[in-house]
Design a protein around this motif. Structure first.
Motif, short mmCIF file in Angstrom:
data_model
loop_
_atom_site.label_atom_id
_atom_site.label_comp_id
_atom_site.label_asym_id
_atom_site.label_seq_id
_atom_site.Cartn_x
_atom_site.Cartn_y
_atom_site.Cartn_z
N GLY A 250 50.62 41.37 25.65
CA GLY A 250 49.91 40.54 24.54
C GLY A 250 48.99 39.55 25.05
O GLY A 250 47.83 39.48 24.27
N ALA A 251 48.85 39.15 26.28
CA ALA A 251 48.00 38.07 26.62
C ALA A 251 46.45 38.93 26.96
O ALA A 251 45.47 38.34 26.64
N THR A 252 46.73 40.15 27.58
CA THR A 252 45.56 40.85 27.81
C THR A 252 45.04 41.43 26.56
O THR A 252 43.67 41.34 26.62
N ALA A 253 45.67 41.78 25.59
CA ALA A 253 45.20 42.25 24.41
C ALA A 253 44.86 41.22 23.65
O ALA A 253 43.67 41.35 23.04
N ALA B 113 49.83 37.69 39.55
CA ALA B 113 48.84 38.07 40.68
C ALA B 113 48.42 39.35 40.57
O ALA B 113 47.37 39.73 40.95
N TRP B 114 49.20 40.27 40.07
CA TRP B 114 48.74 41.68 39.90
C TRP B 114 47.60 41.75 38.81
O TRP B 114 46.52 42.54 39.21
N LEU B 115 47.76 41.22 37.67
CA LEU B 115 46.52 41.36 36.65
C LEU B 115 45.42 40.46 37.32
O LEU B 115 44.20 41.18 37.14
N ARG B 116 45.49 39.43 38.21
CA ARG B 116 44.12 38.98 38.65
C ARG B 116 43.51 39.91 39.74
O ARG B 116 42.42 40.26 39.97
N PHE B 117 44.55 40.51 40.27
CA PHE B 117 44.09 41.77 41.29
C PHE B 117 43.26 42.73 40.79
O PHE B 117 42.18 43.25 40.92
N GLU B 118 43.74 43.23 39.51
CA GLU B 118 43.03 44.20 38.94
C GLU B 118 41.83 43.82 38.06
O GLU B 118 40.80 44.64 38.35
N ARG B 119 41.63 42.44 37.60
CA ARG B 119 40.79 42.01 37.21
C ARG B 119 39.39 41.94 37.82
O ARG B 119 38.47 42.26 37.91
N GLU B 120 39.98 41.28 39.33
CA GLU B 120 38.77 41.25 40.44
C GLU B 120 38.25 42.66 40.56
O GLU B 120 37.19 42.90 41.01
N ARG B 121 39.34 43.69 40.81
CA ARG B 121 38.80 44.99 41.27
C ARG B 121 37.86 45.50 40.15
O ARG B 121 36.71 46.11 40.49
N VAL B 122 38.29 45.36 38.84
CA VAL B 122 37.31 46.03 37.66
C VAL B 122 36.07 45.11 37.75
O VAL B 122 34.83 45.78 37.70
N GLN B 123 36.09 43.81 37.80
CA GLN B 123 34.75 43.10 37.83
C GLN B 123 34.02 43.50 38.99
O GLN B 123 32.66 43.59 38.71
N LEU C 147 38.25 48.50 31.48
CA LEU C 147 37.24 47.45 31.09
C LEU C 147 38.23 46.35 30.36
O LEU C 147 37.85 45.07 30.28
N ALA C 148 39.22 46.77 29.67
CA ALA C 148 40.24 45.68 29.04
C ALA C 148 40.70 44.58 29.89
O ALA C 148 40.83 43.37 29.82
N LEU C 149 40.97 45.24 31.33
CA LEU C 149 41.50 44.32 32.30
C LEU C 149 40.66 43.32 33.00
O LEU C 149 41.08 42.51 33.88
N ALA C 150 39.38 43.63 32.82
CA ALA C 150 38.39 42.85 33.35
C ALA C 150 38.56 41.48 32.70
O ALA C 150 37.55 40.51 32.99
N VAL C 151 38.95 41.40 31.43
CA VAL C 151 38.59 40.27 30.68
C VAL C 151 39.95 39.17 30.95
O VAL C 151 40.88 39.80 31.34
N ASP C 152 39.40 38.08 30.89
CA ASP C 152 40.54 37.13 31.39
C ASP C 152 41.59 36.93 30.07
O ASP C 152 41.26 36.90 29.00
N PRO C 153 42.80 37.22 30.41
CA PRO C 153 43.72 37.19 29.29
C PRO C 153 44.05 35.71 28.70
O PRO C 153 43.97 34.84 29.49
N VAL C 154 44.20 35.86 27.69
CA VAL C 154 44.62 34.37 26.82
C VAL C 154 45.87 34.49 26.07
O VAL C 154 46.38 35.54 25.51
N GLU C 155 46.77 33.32 26.41
CA GLU C 155 47.89 33.15 25.86
C GLU C 155 47.77 33.14 24.05
O GLU C 155 47.16 32.29 23.74
N PRO D 35 44.05 29.80 29.00
CA PRO D 35 44.19 30.82 30.02
C PRO D 35 45.80 30.97 29.99
O PRO D 35 46.41 30.40 29.75
N SER D 36 45.99 32.42 30.35
CA SER D 36 47.44 32.77 29.96
C SER D 36 48.35 32.46 31.21
O SER D 36 47.84 32.71 32.54
N ALA D 37 49.43 31.88 31.05
CA ALA D 37 50.20 31.40 32.00
C ALA D 37 50.92 32.60 32.66
O ALA D 37 51.40 32.75 33.84
N ALA D 38 51.03 33.78 31.73
CA ALA D 38 51.56 34.83 32.37
C ALA D 38 50.70 35.73 33.36
O ALA D 38 51.06 37.00 33.55
N ASP D 39 49.61 35.18 33.53
CA ASP D 39 48.66 35.76 34.26
C ASP D 39 49.17 36.19 35.88
O ASP D 39 48.99 35.09 36.54
#
Ligand SMILES: [Zn+2]
Lengths: 194, 219
Positions: free
Chosen positions: A35-38, A120-130, B50-58, A114-118
């Motif tokens: 949900g938070a990524t979405a 470590a795995w999502l952060r790793f993925e995000r940095e990788r894609v960025q 590309l969806a994962l590159a965005v900061d997640p928002v609660e 910012p999502s509290a559910a963020d």
């Protein structure tokens, strides 16, 4: 929700299979995971909290209605979910004509917690894609970002960027192909260094 | 549209960026073109990244409630395959019931059922790094590795899973990857061990020869 069934050990794909059998708890678990990524993605595209909620709601209801059509051999469930969210958000932004002039500036969406559910795995993925995006040539990155986050169609991009439509089509194909290669090779490299 | 140009629309379709006319032509083409279907699957994974590159928002809590109540309202009469809200009864509770009841078949079934859920709840899910999925370990050490998103192993290669205890790897399974792999591990996975996956030559090897691409947390 007072449900006690622990679904933490189930894969996303298994949860989608349960959703196809009308299991609300599985739907809730998918929402809690993605949900938070979405919602972050929908806000990035729509620049509007209420519209972003609409996009996420429509996408998760589409999952509820269409889960039996999901074929796990063809795609990851998380990809399927985020594709649905992205398509709803882009359809809405086109309908609302709310597209910002400066799509690439993320900082203007204020009020987003910012999502509290963020994880470590999502952060790793995000940095990788960025990091992968930064390695693209500028014009390729621009084409991808305007299309995916801005919701511009190919002909709108041609007009906006002053390039022939045929060029936009080939650039978009090349850009996504390059990004795919970078992501796949980065996946391999990250384990050579850790 | 010239036929080799239509393949190029795969990227635009994955990004949801085609103009309506192109989109309907492409969807029609997709039905007949194996190459585009395969390429689209890969491109959709990349677009998903590309969806994962965005900061997640609660999202606001009300959104969750709204989605779930709308979903429920759409299909209120579906009978679930097993009771959806039933709290698994503990062995102790069942034993108490059994103690003050005539031990008939019903109670016996309840005890069996409860033992099953007890063993199910003894399953431990352990996180993995390098791919999505998890390692599920039973109380007896029997383990299954569930991995999604590993590319199918190239020709002549295989994925090999290892149970590593005190730094000593033991070959546990061979598998090909692809969208979702459910891999039953041969050896038991004791407390303190980890599970790793390497790429090896087809047929497998007795000791890992490459850096692991997937590593579990310690069990
Ligand atoms: Zn084709």
């Amino acid at each position: 929700m007072d449900d006690v069934r622990d679904m933490a050990h189930l894969s996303d794909e298994a949860l989608v299979a349960l959703v196809a059998r009308s299991d609300e708890v599985a739907l809730a678990e998918l929402y809690d995971r993605h949900g938070a990524t979405a919602y972050g993605l929908a806000r990035r595209v729509l620049r509007d909290a209420a519209l972003a909620e609409d996009a996420v709601q429509e996408a998760f209801l589409a999952i509820w209605r269409g889960a039996e059509r999901f074929v796990p051999e063809k795609a990851r469930a998380s990809t399927w979910i985020l594709t649905l969210v992205h398509r709803r958000a882009v359809d809405l932004v086109r309908r609302e004509e709310r597209r910002r002039a400066d799509v690439l500036d993320e900082s203007r969406d204020t009020g987003a917690e910012p999502s509290a559910a963020d994880s470590a795995w999502l952060r790793f993925e995000r940095e990788r894609v960025q990091a992968a995006l930064r390695r693209l040539p500028d014009h390729q990155r621009e084409t991808l970002e305007l299309a995916y986050y801005g919701g511009f169609t190919q002909s709108e991009l041609a007009e906006r960027l002053g390039r022939p439509l045929g060029t936009i089509k080939s650039q978009m194909f090349a850009a996504l192909g390059t990004l795919r290669e970078i992501l796949e090779s980065a996946e391999r490299e990250s384990w050579q260094t850790t | 549209m010239a036929n080799d140009l239509i393949h190029e629309l795969t990227a635009g379709y994955a990004l949801h960026a085609l103009d309506p006319q192109d989109e309907s032509e492409y969807v029609e083409h997709l039905a007949t073109c194996e190459r585009c279907r395969a390429e689209l699957a890969a491109f959709q994974e990349t677009a998903g990244a590309l969806a994962l590159a965005v900061d997640p928002v609660e999202p606001p809590p009300a959104l969750r409630a709204r989605i779930l109540s709308t979903a429920r309202a759409e299909r209120p009469n579906v009978v679930p395959l097993r009771p959806r809200w039933a709290r698994p009864r503990t062995l102790a509770a069942v034993a108490a019931v059994a103690a003050c009841a005539v031990v008939g078949l019903g109670v016996w079934n309840a005890v069996l059922h409860s033992q099953l859920s007890a063993s199910r709840s003894a399953l431990q899910a352990v996180g993995i790094k390098g791919a999505n999925g998890s390692l599920v370990v039973g109380a007896d050490g029997q383990a299954t590795l569930v991995v999604t998103g590993l590319h199918r192993a190239r020709t002549g290669k295989t994925y090999e899973a290892w149970v590593i205890q005190n730094g000593v790897p033991q070959s546990a399974a061979l598998f090909d990857g692809g969208s979702t792999s459910v891999v039953r591990l041969g050896p038991r996975v004791p407390k303190g061990a980890i599970v790793a996956v390497t790429v090896e030559r087809a047929g497998g090897v007795t000791k890992p020869t490459t850096t692991p691409i997937v590593v579990s947390a310690r069990v």
